[in-house]
Design a protein around this motif. Structure first.
Motif, PDB file in Angstrom:
ATOM      1  N   GLU A 290       0.817  -1.220   0.000  1.00 19.35           N
ATOM      2  CA  GLU A 290       0.000   0.000   0.000  1.00 19.35           C
ATOM      3  C   GLU A 290       0.850   1.271   0.000  1.00 19.35           C
ATOM      4  O   GLU A 290       0.323   2.374  -0.175  1.00 19.35           O
ATOM      5  N   VAL A 291       2.167   1.122   0.202  1.00 17.97           N
ATOM      6  CA  VAL A 291       3.029   2.295   0.357  1.00 17.97           C
ATOM      7  C   VAL A 291       3.153   3.071  -0.947  1.00 17.97           C
ATOM      8  O   VAL A 291       2.999   4.300  -0.974  1.00 17.97           O
ATOM      9  N   ALA A 292       3.453   2.386  -2.046  1.00 15.03           N
ATOM     10  CA  ALA A 292       3.738   3.086  -3.307  1.00 15.03           C
ATOM     11  C   ALA A 292       2.554   3.936  -3.786  1.00 15.03           C
ATOM     12  O   ALA A 292       2.749   5.097  -4.178  1.00 15.03           O
ATOM     13  N   PRO A 293       1.310   3.416  -3.786  1.00 16.11           N
ATOM     14  CA  PRO A 293       0.194   4.276  -4.215  1.00 16.11           C
ATOM     15  C   PRO A 293       0.018   5.507  -3.329  1.00 16.11           C
ATOM     16  O   PRO A 293      -0.242   6.613  -3.833  1.00 16.11           O
ATOM     17  N   ALA A 294       0.175   5.332  -2.020  1.00 19.70           N
ATOM     18  CA  ALA A 294       0.040   6.474  -1.118  1.00 19.70           C
ATOM     19  C   ALA A 294       1.180   7.465  -1.320  1.00 19.70           C
ATOM     20  O   ALA A 294       0.981   8.686  -1.238  1.00 19.70           O
ATOM     21  N   ARG A 295       2.375   6.955  -1.598  1.00 17.74           N
ATOM     22  CA  ARG A 295       3.507   7.860  -1.819  1.00 17.74           C
ATOM     23  C   ARG A 295       3.294   8.709  -3.062  1.00 17.74           C
ATOM     24  O   ARG A 295       3.616   9.908  -3.070  1.00 17.74           O
ATOM     25  N   ALA A 296       2.741   8.123  -4.091  1.00 22.06           N
ATOM     26  CA  ALA A 296       2.472   8.896  -5.311  1.00 22.06           C
ATOM     27  C   ALA A 296       1.509  10.040  -5.020  1.00 22.06           C
ATOM     28  O   ALA A 296       1.686  11.167  -5.517  1.00 22.06           O
ATOM     29  N   ILE A 297       0.477   9.775  -4.232  1.00 21.04           N
ATOM     30  CA  ILE A 297      -0.479  10.827  -3.875  1.00 21.04           C
ATOM     31  C   ILE A 297       0.191  11.878  -2.996  1.00 21.04           C
ATOM     32  O   ILE A 297       0.008  13.091  -3.197  1.00 21.04           O
ATOM     33  N   ALA A 298       0.991  11.441  -2.042  1.00 26.39           N
ATOM     34  CA  ALA A 298       1.682  12.383  -1.160  1.00 26.39           C
ATOM     35  C   ALA A 298       2.638  13.268  -1.949  1.00 26.39           C
ATOM     36  O   ALA A 298       2.713  14.482  -1.710  1.00 26.39           O
ATOM     37  N   GLN A 299       3.369  12.683  -2.878  1.00 25.38           N
ATOM     38  CA  GLN A 299       4.313  13.487  -3.660  1.00 25.38           C
ATOM     39  C   GLN A 299       3.593  14.495  -4.540  1.00 25.38           C
ATOM     40  O   GLN A 299       4.108  15.586  -4.796  1.00 25.38           O
ATOM     41  N   SER A 300       2.388  14.146  -4.991  1.00 27.10           N
ATOM     42  CA  SER A 300       1.608  15.071  -5.799  1.00 27.10           C
ATOM     43  C   SER A 300       1.038  16.216  -4.967  1.00 27.10           C
ATOM     44  O   SER A 300       1.096  17.385  -5.365  1.00 27.10           O
ATOM     45  N   LEU A 301       0.505  15.891  -3.790  1.00 26.64           N
ATOM     46  CA  LEU A 301      -0.132  16.899  -2.942  1.00 26.64           C
ATOM     47  C   LEU A 301       0.872  17.699  -2.118  1.00 26.64           C
ATOM     48  O   LEU A 301       0.654  18.887  -1.841  1.00 26.64           O
ATOM     49  N   LEU A 302       1.975  17.048  -1.716  1.00 25.56           N
ATOM     50  CA  LEU A 302       2.925  17.659  -0.768  1.00 25.56           C
ATOM     51  C   LEU A 302       4.361  17.528  -1.282  1.00 25.56           C
ATOM     52  O   LEU A 302       5.220  16.953  -0.601  1.00 25.56           O
ATOM     53  N   PRO A 303       4.648  18.057  -2.453  1.00 23.38           N
ATOM     54  CA  PRO A 303       5.994  17.864  -3.006  1.00 23.38           C
ATOM     55  C   PRO A 303       7.096  18.432  -2.121  1.00 23.38           C
ATOM     56  O   PRO A 303       8.214  17.903  -2.105  1.00 23.38           O
ATOM     57  N   GLU A 304       6.783  19.508  -1.361  1.00 24.14           N
ATOM     58  CA  GLU A 304       7.816  20.126  -0.525  1.00 24.14           C
ATOM     59  C   GLU A 304       8.291  19.227   0.599  1.00 24.14           C
ATOM     60  O   GLU A 304       9.364  19.434   1.173  1.00 24.14           O
ATOM     61  N   PHE A 305       7.520  18.185   0.917  1.00 27.10           N
ATOM     62  CA  PHE A 305       7.910  17.272   1.990  1.00 27.10           C
ATOM     63  C   PHE A 305       8.850  16.169   1.488  1.00 27.10           C
ATOM     64  O   PHE A 305       9.302  15.340   2.281  1.00 27.10           O
ATOM     65  N   PHE A 306       9.126  16.163   0.193  1.00 28.01           N
ATOM     66  CA  PHE A 306       9.987  15.127  -0.382  1.00 28.01           C
ATOM     67  C   PHE A 306      11.261  15.715  -0.978  1.00 28.01           C
ATOM     68  O   PHE A 306      11.949  15.055  -1.740  1.00 28.01           O
ATOM     69  N   ASN A 307      11.588  16.952  -0.621  1.00 29.78           N
ATOM     70  CA  ASN A 307      12.775  17.623  -1.172  1.00 29.78           C
ATOM     71  C   ASN A 307      14.010  17.419  -0.321  1.00 29.78           C
ATOM     72  O   ASN A 307      14.839  18.315  -0.172  1.00 29.78           O
ATOM     73  N   TYR A 308      14.132  16.218   0.273  1.00 28.60           N
ATOM     74  CA  TYR A 308      15.236  15.968   1.191  1.00 28.60           C
ATOM     75  C   TYR A 308      15.892  14.642   0.835  1.00 28.60           C
ATOM     76  O   TYR A 308      15.223  13.693   0.440  1.00 28.60           O
ATOM     77  N   ALA A 309      17.194  14.609   0.986  1.00 28.88           N
ATOM     78  CA  ALA A 309      17.928  13.377   0.678  1.00 28.88           C
ATOM     79  C   ALA A 309      17.647  12.328   1.733  1.00 28.88           C
ATOM     80  O   ALA A 309      17.417  12.646   2.886  1.00 28.88           O
TER      81      ALA A 309
END
Length: 309
Positions: A290-309
């Motif tokens: 279930e992680v990958a589908p939720a991650r795709a939605i999170a990256q779309s809605l909250l891209p600023e939360f994924f700008n970290y190494a």
């Protein structure tokens, strides 16, 4: 030591990596602590609900706290020890056993199997404060506590036991904030992470023991800082966080998954560590698929939360 005035900010929870044989993976736990200490958080805390406080041996509890204390002291990172346990005597022993680790505060819950009356709550907290030897207390009172305190209750307890400098709450509606606001001048009030910007707007929240930090520790920290400089933008981000929670977290909650399961799922979606979604027996966890589908939605809605190494 922390005081009510300087207990604030975005604190990350320690999540337990669980192996297939139900043992705690202390190697992965150490890696998680290293990451959290380097993420710029205001602090780290252990053994909240998401840390599975209710499902450890006392030897495991002590080993977790010792590992956290060592890592945090080395990194000069503030940390709080969750000494909570449904049995008050065990909670008291947890404080006594770890006070030498020099945490910034102890988190405690009120006795939870047989709920304590008002006088008993004070007796409990006074004994805990005595055992803490000057280390302040934070009353951990989330919405799933058996006895959910109202603002007047929190003020009463902090007045009776001055060592109680803060509370973790579930927040509430505008009426709750109106009632809580006068007490927030003398008591540090932490609200749910995904509602933090609203709590700041209401001039009540001092910070959060943050579920958003489960998703992205560094992203949650940047969002917290934004609340000082651009609260309107922070509120817009909160609305997007709410949409993500509605789409990807609420369905699992409605399906009966526990808060620890939801928080570990958030960390897996964030992809910053190797905690995994597994909980200890007998509790069910969310399947990794279930992680990958939720991650795709999170990256779309909250891209600023994924700008970290």
């Amino acid at each position: 030591m922390l005081t009510a005035k300087d207990l604030k900010g975005n604190w990350g929870t320690l999540l337990l990596p669980i192996n297939a044989d139900d043992s705690i993976d202390f190697d992965r736990l150490g890696e998680e602590l290293d990451y959290l200490a380097g993420a710029g958080l205001d602090g780290i805390y252990s053994n909240g609900t998401a840390g599975e406080l209710h499902n450890q041996s006392e030897e495991e509890f002590f080993r977790v706290q010792t590992l956290m204390a060592g890592k945090c002291h080395t990194a000069r990172m503030l940390f709080q020890i969750g000494a909570s346990h449904p049995v008050p005597f065990i909670s008291l022993e947890r404080v006594k056993r770890t006070v030498a680790l020099r945490p910034a505060a102890f988190q405690v819950i009120l006795p939870d199997w047989v709920t304590a009356g008002q006088d008993e709550q004070i007796l409990f907290l006074r004994k805990m404060a005595e055992a803490a030897e000057g280390v302040p207390l934070v009353l951990y009172n989330p919405p799933h506590a058996k006895c959910v305190l109202q603002p007047l209750d929190m003020a009463r307890l902090s007045k009776a036991v001055p060592q109680v400098i803060g509370v973790k709450t579930g927040g509430g509606d505008s009426g709750w904030y109106d009632e809580m606001r006068p007490y927030a001048r003398e008591l540090s009030v932490f609200v749910p992470g995904h509602l933090l910007a609203m709590g700041v707007q209401q001039k009540v929240a001092s910070g959060a023991y943050s579920n958003v930090a489960c998703l992205s520790p560094a992203g949650a920290q940047d969002w917290w800082r934004m609340m000082d400089t651009d609260l309107e933008e922070a509120l817009r981000i909160q609305r997007r966080i709410g949409e993500f929670f509605d789409r990807c977290i609420l369905p699992f909650k409605q399906a009966g998954y526990s808060n620890p399961a939801l928080d570990k799922f958030l960390a897996a979606v964030g992809g910053w560590g190797t905690v995994g979604t597994r909980l200890r027996w007998p509790y069910k966890w969310i399947d990794e698929k279930e992680v990958a589908p939720a991650r795709a939605i999170a990256q779309s809605l909250l891209p600023e939360f994924f700008n970290y190494a």
